[in-house]
Enzyme design. Sequence first.
Site, PDB file in Angstrom:
ATOM      1  N   CYS A  34       0.850  -1.179   0.000  1.00  0.00           N
ATOM      2  CA  CYS A  34       0.000   0.000   0.000  1.00  0.00           C
ATOM      3  C   CYS A  34       0.897   1.245   0.000  1.00  0.00           C
ATOM      4  O   CYS A  34       1.771   1.374   0.849  1.00  0.00           O
ATOM      5  CB  CYS A  34      -0.902   0.013   1.231  1.00  0.00           C
ATOM      6  SG  CYS A  34      -1.946   1.469   1.276  1.00  0.00           S
ATOM      7  N   GLY A  39     -10.377  -4.579  -9.396  1.00  0.00           N
ATOM      8  CA  GLY A  39     -10.716  -3.681  -8.290  1.00  0.00           C
ATOM      9  C   GLY A  39     -11.616  -2.556  -8.750  1.00  0.00           C
ATOM     10  O   GLY A  39     -12.844  -2.667  -8.760  1.00  0.00           O
ATOM     11  N   SER A  40     -11.012  -1.474  -9.185  1.00  0.00           N
ATOM     12  CA  SER A  40     -11.746  -0.249  -9.517  1.00  0.00           C
ATOM     13  C   SER A  40     -12.916  -0.458 -10.473  1.00  0.00           C
ATOM     14  O   SER A  40     -13.888   0.295 -10.436  1.00  0.00           O
ATOM     15  CB  SER A  40     -10.795   0.769 -10.152  1.00  0.00           C
ATOM     16  OG  SER A  40      -9.687   0.982  -9.316  1.00  0.00           O
TER      17      SER A  40
END
Lengths: 301, 259
Positions: free
Chosen positions: A126, A261-262
């Site tokens: 991250c 994901g997005s």
Amino acid sequence: MYTLTGLKLKNPTILAAGVLGTTGASLCRVAREGGAGAVVTKSIGPAPKTGHSNPSMVRLDCGFLNAMGLPNPSYPGFLQELVFAKKNSSVPVIASIFGGNPAEFAEVAEGLLPSNPDAFELNVSCPHAEGYGAAVGSNPCLVEAVTAAVKDVVNVPVWVKLTPNVADITSIGTAAESGGADAVVAINTVKGMVIDIESGYPVLGNRSGGLSGKAVKPVAVKCVYDLYTALEIPVIGVGGVSSWEDAVEMMMAGAAAVQVGSAVYDRVDIFSEIGAGIETFLERKGYSNIKKIIGLAHEMV
Amino acid sequence: MLPLNAKITQITEESPAVRTFFFDPRFEDLEPGQFVMVWIRGVDEIPMGLSRNNSITVQNVGEATSKLFELKEGDSFGLRGPFGKGFTLPVKGDKILIIAGGVGAAPLSPYAEAAFAAGAEVHTILGARSAGDLLFEGRFEALGNIYVSTDDGSKGVKGFVTDVLKGLDVAAYDRIAVCGPEIMMSSVFRLLEERKALEKAEFSLHRYFKCGIGVCGACCIDQSGLRVCKDGPVFSGVQLIGSELGKYSRDASGRRVKI
Ligand SMILES: Cc1cc2nc3c(=O)[nH]c(=O)nc-3n(C[C@H](O)[C@H](O)[C@H](O)COP(=O)(O)OP(=O)(O)OC[C@H]3O[C@@H](n4cnc5c(N)ncnc54)[C@H](O)[C@@H]3O)c2cc1C
Ligand SMILES: Cc1cc2nc3c(=O)[nH]c(=O)nc-3n(C[C@H](O)[C@H](O)[C@H](O)COP(=O)(O)O)c2cc1C
Ligand code: FES
């Protein structure tokens, strides 16, 4: 059925970490209604974290920028969500975890073991959580130690999620492999920033964050391509996949499966759509199975 | 979309703790019930229902809202939206019931006006703590029957909106739209469930929002996993059967908190 590090998937699409993964019910919805072959949870850590202040995510013309800041209820708080997901999703559930050092990673993994996750994904990537994520994941020695520490305490597959924000992603991938990783996942978000020109303020509450979506796909394809060459273990491709064409491209670079994901922004059932699209493509091109396209680009010289 | 720059054109004090901020630009194609993410720069970004296509009506409850209260006409804030799914518009001749508690009247007021403009008969139950806290009484009154309840009895029925609702013939309405504190919404929910009226009822929910655009998963409700920011904030009564409504919600970290 399709096998990935021993897990049985109905299709090679997996929900990426941190997206619709805060609750067990949400993970189940992505599995059932969305058609995902497997789901990864939000990254869970040793202590509750509220995350960065809002705005924590904005949509851009070229993708998305986010700095959630690893909000999570800690492993004791998340156990009931994971239990629910395991019981009701009918697909493999992978627990994404993070910590600041090998001992913390092992503590979180052990803490979640009672809910029987099908695998662990170690978030060493991250880009916007101080002391966690990429702070760990840009140091090969630490990545190897973290991987080994978790492998020591669990007997399910361990995937290691890599950051592209390093000079050489293959050295980090190699470290994960040496630590005993069963697969690597690439990529987490790419460092980015947007500024509101009306006021001069950076838009994100954390000032900067990580780019995802369309803009990062070529970055992800290149990382997957390089990791496929460097490693023996499978590479799971993630970054900007929003159609079956993107998924096929990622697989040709070397991805054994893709995470999405997005793109759930467009529709939650994107997973079944990608899965079906891949099937049709394989048939149309006469490939006897999906393995024929994994890493195909490496042979085309 | 990046936050657009909304300039405050007018501020109206609705009650000591509630103000309406009118802004430029205006959202011409607003679906009543939709919300915006209001960015108070350097502080936080928070969800707010739209009380008109160019206004938000805010109760001062904490850090971001009190910073918003420091802004003056001519100042600006960032704005993303409108987002989410609003209330279902009735058709001409329908009879609708609005049930609004506290600042819950904010997203319901443009809905009531749109419903009236569409040719529906609009009745409202408006509840608040006391007479001075009744929000948009005049706007609802201008459209049709209004029933008022206050906790302290300073105006209308002493008690809650449910005390008024108990005395009404629910079967006479084609649609029922509800927004207010969660305790109130869950009592309305139970009452409408008993009267088998959930199918025509809609509830606007509040949950902790982070992304506001349906990606992060912070606002998902049990057991459906639906996202309040994208699949809602307005849900039909049927979607909420067996849900967490009135039982618990999740805080910014995702921990369950009892209502
Ligand atoms: C869809 C929706 C529509 C809303 N419409 C209105 C409205 O029209 N008028 C109005 O006055 N209020 C509305 N709210 C509530 C409003 O968002 C909160 O009152 C506001 O966020 C408080 O911020 P604060 O920093 O002042 O308070 P804080 O001190 O941060 O906290 C006070 C309370 O606000 C809640 N809150 C804080 N941040 C958020 C967030 N990011 N998302 C959701 N809740 C949060 C907290 O859970 C807490 O209970 C709405 C909420 C939602 C979800
Ligand atoms: C809102 C949001 C939250 C995320 N949270 C996490 C997380 O908790 N852990 C993690 O490993 N990756 C997280 N990511 C990164 C994604 O899993 C993924 O690697 C990245 O977004 C690229 O894929 P995409 O383009 O399909 O979104 C997050 C991404 C987004 C957009
Ligand atoms: S707030 Fe992110 S999905 Fe609703």
